[in-house]
Design an enzyme around this catalytic site. Structure first.
Site, short mmCIF file in Angstrom:
data_model
loop_
_atom_site.label_atom_id
_atom_site.label_comp_id
_atom_site.label_asym_id
_atom_site.label_seq_id
_atom_site.Cartn_x
_atom_site.Cartn_y
_atom_site.Cartn_z
N GLU A 114 0.76 -1.26 0.14
CA GLU A 114 0.09 0.23 -0.18
C GLU A 114 0.85 1.31 -0.03
O GLU A 114 0.64 2.47 -0.53
CB GLU A 114 -0.77 -0.22 1.27
CG GLU A 114 -1.99 0.99 1.38
CD GLU A 114 -2.78 1.17 -0.09
OE1 GLU A 114 -3.01 1.81 -0.53
OE2 GLU A 114 -3.50 -0.11 -0.38
N LYS A 164 -0.60 2.90 -12.63
CA LYS A 164 -1.48 2.92 -11.28
C LYS A 164 -2.10 1.80 -11.10
O LYS A 164 -2.08 1.17 -9.91
CB LYS A 164 -2.35 4.04 -11.53
CG LYS A 164 -1.77 5.55 -11.02
CD LYS A 164 -2.92 6.48 -11.45
CE LYS A 164 -2.25 7.80 -10.99
NZ LYS A 164 -3.36 8.70 -10.55
N ASP A 165 -2.63 1.10 -12.41
CA ASP A 165 -3.43 -0.16 -12.15
C ASP A 165 -2.44 -1.34 -11.69
O ASP A 165 -2.95 -1.99 -10.83
CB ASP A 165 -4.27 -0.58 -13.60
CG ASP A 165 -5.27 0.37 -13.69
OD1 ASP A 165 -5.60 1.34 -12.76
OD2 ASP A 165 -5.64 0.22 -14.95
N GLU A 190 1.41 6.07 -7.38
CA GLU A 190 0.33 7.17 -7.52
C GLU A 190 0.75 8.43 -7.41
O GLU A 190 0.59 9.41 -8.49
CB GLU A 190 -1.03 6.79 -6.74
CG GLU A 190 -1.54 5.45 -7.31
CD GLU A 190 -2.75 5.13 -6.62
OE1 GLU A 190 -3.39 5.87 -5.59
OE2 GLU A 190 -3.54 4.33 -6.80
#
Length: 131
Positions: A71, A96-97, A78
Site C-alpha cells: 500500500e 497505477k493499475d 500514484e
C-alpha cells in the site's frame, strides 16, 4: 521537501524520521491504508485473544507487513504518476493499475494466511461454546 543534508549517523537517524513521515502521510491521506491498518490491529487482537503460537504470529506479521508495504509503494507510485503526468495517459493508468494490483495480490495472500491461521483456533472456540 527538505533535502537531507545531515552526514554520518545523523543522516542515518534522519532517514528513519523521513520514513515515519511517509507512513504517517499515507495513513492520513489514503483510505485503504486506514482500512488495512485497522484490519491489521483487529487481526492481531484476535491472535492475542486466541493465544496463537509464535509460528502463526510470524505468518500474520508477514502478511500484514506485505500488505502495508504494498500500500505504501502504491501510494508512492500514484503520487509520482500524478506529479509527472497530471493528464490522463494510458501509461499512467497502466502504472497505477499495476501498483493497485500488487496491493490486491498481497491482500488476497493475507486473507489466505488468515484463513489458514485462524480456522482451527476459531473452530475449537466454537466447539467449546457449544459443549
Amino acid at each position: 521537501m527538505v533535502k537531507n543534508t545531515a552526514v554520518g549517523h545523523k543522516k542515518f537517524w534522519h532517514s528513519f524520521r523521513y520514513a515515519a513521515h511517509g507512513i504517517a502521510s499515507a495513513f492520513k491521506s489514503e483510505l485503504n491504508m486506514k482500512v488495512h491498518s485497522t484490519l491489521a490491529v483487529l487481526v492481531l487482537a484476535a491472535a492475542v485473544i486466541l493465544r496463537l503460537p509464535p509460528s502463526s504470529w510470524m505468518l500474520l506479521l508477514l502478511a500484514i507487513t506485505l500488505v502495508l508495504a504494498a500500500e505504501l509503494l502504491n501510494t508512492a507510485i500514484e503520487a509520482t504518476i500524478d506529479l509527472v503526468s497530471p493528464e490522463i495517459h494510458p501509461l499512467a493508468k497502466k502504472a497505477k493499475d499495476t501498483a493497485a494490483g500488487a496491493v490486491l495480490l498481497t491482500a488476497v495472500f493475507a486473507v489466505i494466511v488468515g484463513i489458514y491461521v485462524f480456522y482451527h483456533p476459531v473452530m475449537d472456540w466454537i466447539t467449546g461454546l457449544m459443549s
